[in-house]
Design a protein around this motif. Structure first.
Motif, mmCIF file in Angstrom:
data_model
loop_
_atom_site.group_PDB
_atom_site.id
_atom_site.type_symbol
_atom_site.label_atom_id
_atom_site.label_comp_id
_atom_site.label_asym_id
_atom_site.label_seq_id
_atom_site.Cartn_x
_atom_site.Cartn_y
_atom_site.Cartn_z
ATOM 1 N N SER A 37 -9.983 75.272 76.747
ATOM 2 C CA SER A 37 -10.565 74.278 75.853
ATOM 3 C C SER A 37 -11.909 73.738 76.315
ATOM 4 N N ASP A 38 -12.374 74.134 77.487
ATOM 5 C CA ASP A 38 -13.596 73.563 78.070
ATOM 6 C C ASP A 38 -14.694 74.620 78.086
ATOM 7 N N PHE A 46 -10.172 85.479 81.637
ATOM 8 C CA PHE A 46 -10.446 84.546 82.725
ATOM 9 C C PHE A 46 -10.146 83.102 82.368
ATOM 10 N N ASP A 47 -9.729 82.830 81.141
ATOM 11 C CA ASP A 47 -9.334 81.455 80.809
ATOM 12 C C ASP A 47 -7.937 81.180 81.349
ATOM 13 N N THR A 48 -7.650 79.908 81.609
ATOM 14 C CA THR A 48 -6.342 79.507 82.119
ATOM 15 C C THR A 48 -5.795 78.344 81.293
ATOM 16 N N VAL A 49 -4.531 78.024 81.537
ATOM 17 C CA VAL A 49 -3.887 76.910 80.834
ATOM 18 C C VAL A 49 -4.083 75.581 81.565
ATOM 19 N N PHE A 50 -4.710 75.601 82.731
ATOM 20 C CA PHE A 50 -4.768 74.400 83.563
ATOM 21 C C PHE A 50 -6.007 73.570 83.257
ATOM 22 N N PRO A 51 -5.848 72.255 83.024
ATOM 23 C CA PRO A 51 -6.996 71.402 82.698
ATOM 24 C C PRO A 51 -7.961 71.253 83.870
ATOM 25 N N LYS A 52 -9.203 70.948 83.546
ATOM 26 C CA LYS A 52 -10.213 70.716 84.575
ATOM 27 C C LYS A 52 -9.741 69.586 85.487
ATOM 28 N N GLY A 53 -9.870 69.797 86.768
ATOM 29 C CA GLY A 53 -9.423 68.811 87.741
ATOM 30 C C GLY A 53 -8.134 69.198 88.443
ATOM 31 N N THR A 54 -7.456 70.221 87.924
ATOM 32 C CA THR A 54 -6.224 70.680 88.577
ATOM 33 C C THR A 54 -6.506 71.102 90.018
#
Length: 391
Positions: free
Chosen positions: A38-39, A95-103
């Motif tokens: 999403s980023d 290369f996208d992941t499910v983890f939000p920025k800051g993980t």
């Protein structure tokens, strides 16, 4: 490059084993470039890191795929190697992941013994690094560029709205598709995946004061609850078909009859006919049970990757592993989906699960075995060589 040479599979594995430290270093760099789907800014930065690693290893810069026209999200990368007039072997990843920025602050990249941990290390940045190193050593040891299309998308975790059509296009052009998603348990390859459908069921009611005059309202939440219970009849007791309500919301305030409600429903099926049947039955059940106005949005997103698509490639993998002196890890049918589903739907032979050996995808305990990275890189490289020889 030097003149073409005959590839020695054991030498390929030895050289990739010598690359282990470098692979882990590049894996850390890629994991540290967080890339939630999403980023857009984070995706772009991660893509630049990946392009830099791949350009260094493959000796050529990738093509940058166009942005998603719907939301401007960055596109992925494509390395097209070898003669343009030869049908390539397609390598597929994201290369996208499910983890939000800051993980990463809470769960940084770490190597403890044989295990690397960090957001996206298994799903699926480890597989990307292995694929790049495998191709780099293949080029070096054969003295030529193999006919390969290495396609890495930026939106697989959200259903591949932009990347999916590109995957489908290149699968049609290719002789085989090797998917670098993480392996199944203990390193098993993935010969089948369920199909995936998802739905958003929306019910419209009438708001009213819950204490003074609830009878003047029409409760959308109550109606939706009946629908959700009725949908349980679609699931199979043996888990061949799963129908799972996942996210729901309703209403506006504690003392107001809900005038709207919705639920998202995740459906997994083993074959194309089941996907069609469940789609029709879901629509029928909602129409039969609902007492208020409703809307059903969505439908099939990924067709199943059925075992027949992988049969020949499983034999190629067996041959490659034997030549490398490695044991057969087995193969499995799994419930999760990938862009491999799209490849198989074109009729192109497709084998999945060729990426990292580890576990915990989408979870805090996600991990990858760094000692298995060389053998998986060698497996991919040797399979590419064998498939091009067959061609």
């Amino acid at each position: 490059m030097p003149a073409p040479q005959v590839l020695d599979p054991r030498d390929l594995l030895r050289r990739l084993t010598d690359d282990t430290r470098a692979m882990v270093t590049d894996l850390e760099r890629l994991v540290r470039a967080e890339s939630p789907s999403s980023d857009g800014d984070a995706l772009g930065a991660c893509r630049d890191v990946l392009a830099d690693i791949g350009t260094r290893l493959l000796g050529t810069a990738p093509t940058v795929l166009p942005r998603d026209p719907g939301n401007g999200r960055p596109g992925g990368l494509l390395w097209r190697l070898g003669p343009a007039d030869v049908r390539p072997v397609l390598l597929v990843g994201h290369f996208d992941t499910v983890f939000p920025k800051g993980t990463l602050k809470r769960r940084p990249f770490l190597v403890d013994g044989t295990r690397a941990t960090g957001p996206g290390v298994f799903d699926m940045k480890g597989g990307l690094i292995q694929g790049l190193y495998g191709l780099a050593r293949l080029r070096e040891l054969t003295g030529r560029d193999p006919a390969v299309a290495f396609l890495i998308t930026a939106d697989e975790e959200i259903g591949s709205p932009a990347g999916g059509p590109v995957v489908t296009e290149w699968a049609r052009r290719s002789r085989a598709a090797l998917v670098l998603e993480g392996a199944a348990d203990s390193g098993a390859l993935k010969h089948a995946r369920k199909g995936w459908s998802f739905y958003d069921i929306r019910v419209k009611g009438v708001a009213a004061h819950a204490g003074l005059e609830p009878s003047k309202g029409s409760n959308a939440l109550t109606d939706l609850a009946r629908i959700i219970v009725a949908l349980e009849s679609l699931a199979a007791y043996d888990d061949r078909v799963t129908v799972t309500p996942t996210v729901a919301s309703a209403g506006t305030t504690q003392n107001t009859v809900p005038d709207r409600a919705h639920v998202t429903v995740d459906v997994r099926v083993p074959d194309v006919q089941a996907q069609k049947d469940i789609d029709a039955e879901l629509h029928r059940i909602v129409a039969d049970v609902a007492r208020l106005p409703f809307e059903v949005v969505g439908g099939p997103n990924r067709p199943p990757l059925e075992e027949a698509a992988a049969t020949d490639l499983l034999e190629t993998a067996r041959t490659a592993l034997a030549e490398l002196g490695l044991e057969w890890p087995g193969s499995a049918a799994v419930g999760g989906i990938s862009d491999g589903n799209l490849c198989a739907a074109t009729g192109t032979p497709t084998l999945d699960g060729l990426g990292a050996v580890g576990g915990g995808p989408h979870a805090d305990h996600e991990w990858a075995d760094v000692t298995r990275m060389p053998e998986r890189a060698a497996l991919v490289a040797r399979m590419v060589a064998l498939l091009l020889q067959e061609g």
